[in-house]
Design an enzyme around this catalytic site. Sequence first.
Site, mmCIF file in Angstrom:
data_model
loop_
_atom_site.group_PDB
_atom_site.id
_atom_site.type_symbol
_atom_site.label_atom_id
_atom_site.label_comp_id
_atom_site.label_asym_id
_atom_site.label_seq_id
_atom_site.Cartn_x
_atom_site.Cartn_y
_atom_site.Cartn_z
ATOM 1 N N SER A 151 -27.324 50.476 3.469
ATOM 2 C CA SER A 151 -27.387 49.167 2.826
ATOM 3 C C SER A 151 -26.285 49.073 1.787
ATOM 4 O O SER A 151 -25.911 50.081 1.175
ATOM 5 C CB SER A 151 -28.736 48.979 2.132
ATOM 6 O OG SER A 151 -28.726 47.840 1.284
ATOM 7 N N TYR A 164 -34.962 51.724 -3.550
ATOM 8 C CA TYR A 164 -34.252 51.392 -2.316
ATOM 9 C C TYR A 164 -32.793 51.846 -2.380
ATOM 10 O O TYR A 164 -32.273 52.452 -1.437
ATOM 11 C CB TYR A 164 -34.343 49.889 -2.089
ATOM 12 C CG TYR A 164 -33.669 49.369 -0.846
ATOM 13 C CD1 TYR A 164 -34.190 49.626 0.413
ATOM 14 C CD2 TYR A 164 -32.512 48.593 -0.930
ATOM 15 C CE1 TYR A 164 -33.591 49.133 1.557
ATOM 16 C CE2 TYR A 164 -31.902 48.085 0.207
ATOM 17 C CZ TYR A 164 -32.440 48.363 1.443
ATOM 18 O OH TYR A 164 -31.832 47.869 2.573
ATOM 19 N N LYS A 168 -30.992 54.655 0.037
ATOM 20 C CA LYS A 168 -29.852 54.323 0.883
ATOM 21 C C LYS A 168 -28.603 55.115 0.484
ATOM 22 O O LYS A 168 -27.782 55.459 1.340
ATOM 23 C CB LYS A 168 -29.580 52.822 0.834
ATOM 24 C CG LYS A 168 -30.678 51.976 1.482
ATOM 25 C CD LYS A 168 -30.925 52.368 2.937
ATOM 26 C CE LYS A 168 -31.836 51.388 3.651
ATOM 27 N NZ LYS A 168 -32.110 51.777 5.054
#
Length: 309
Positions: A151, A164, A168
């Site tokens: 991401s 998150y 990633k």
Amino acid sequence: MSDPTPPSSTALSGKVAVVTGSGRGLGLAYATALARAGASVVINDVDAGIAGQAVRSLTDAGGRAVAEVVPVGTTEAADRLVARAVQEFGRLDIMVTNAGILRDRVLWKMTDDDFDSVLTTHLRGTFTCARAAAVHLREQGEGGSLILIGSPAGQRGNFGQTNYAAAKAGIAAMVRTWSMELGRAGITVNAVVPVAATAMTETIPAFAPYIEALHRGEPLPEFLRKGEGFGTSEDCAALLPFLASDAARDVTGQCIGIGGDKLALWSHPQEVSVAYADGGWTPESIAATWHHSVGSAPQTVGVPAPKGR
């Protein structure tokens, strides 16, 4: 100018793929693209109904697919996914680690569970599934492809996404590490860094109006598709068959962005500015030189918001 790569080099006939988190959204788009290229696919989701619908969408179009309903994260789940591929289709060639969840909160409001649940699905889930696939692929002895889903948040950080972004970023580091470890076995390892209109990006205020318009059947504006590289899930899916194919046998250890009309290669972290002090540094000497040497052009952070036109 015509494409120098013949279409047959991206065909996946006889190949078998597992795509985690593929009941809907980007995962389903990835699975669909792989099936259209000729691969048999193991669909994975935590919802049996959603997984079944995804399987039917592939088989109704002439593809071969089965569902394995299990939450990604544990070793047992990873082993089940690999075993299902071998049981149903006789082999495994491609592992796509797409499963993920969001628990967005700023640092001072993020709970242990918010952090742990996202890391379990994204980072540990990528690790366990990639490990299970690597063990089988090495024993199978015919190479293969690990395609990990990254991401922009993992490349640049993103407000409210400690968990998150950390997961990633870890995936990007694992890509570089595993490409070295698995190269001798002919197994390529790459990350896809997608930018698309999904349930996840719909929660970002800057993108929300454009995604709502897309739901109404309106096309995304060119400044988004080209300038921001932001498009549909299907726009991102073309990269998967390429990375899994013979055309990409020499592509490994890379983080590759795709979205809208844009295809991009992300840089690896590297030193961008250095300074030296004979005999080493002191706090005072760093302070004296920082703003006109190493710190004169600090790196930016965050995922840039789209600017309408």
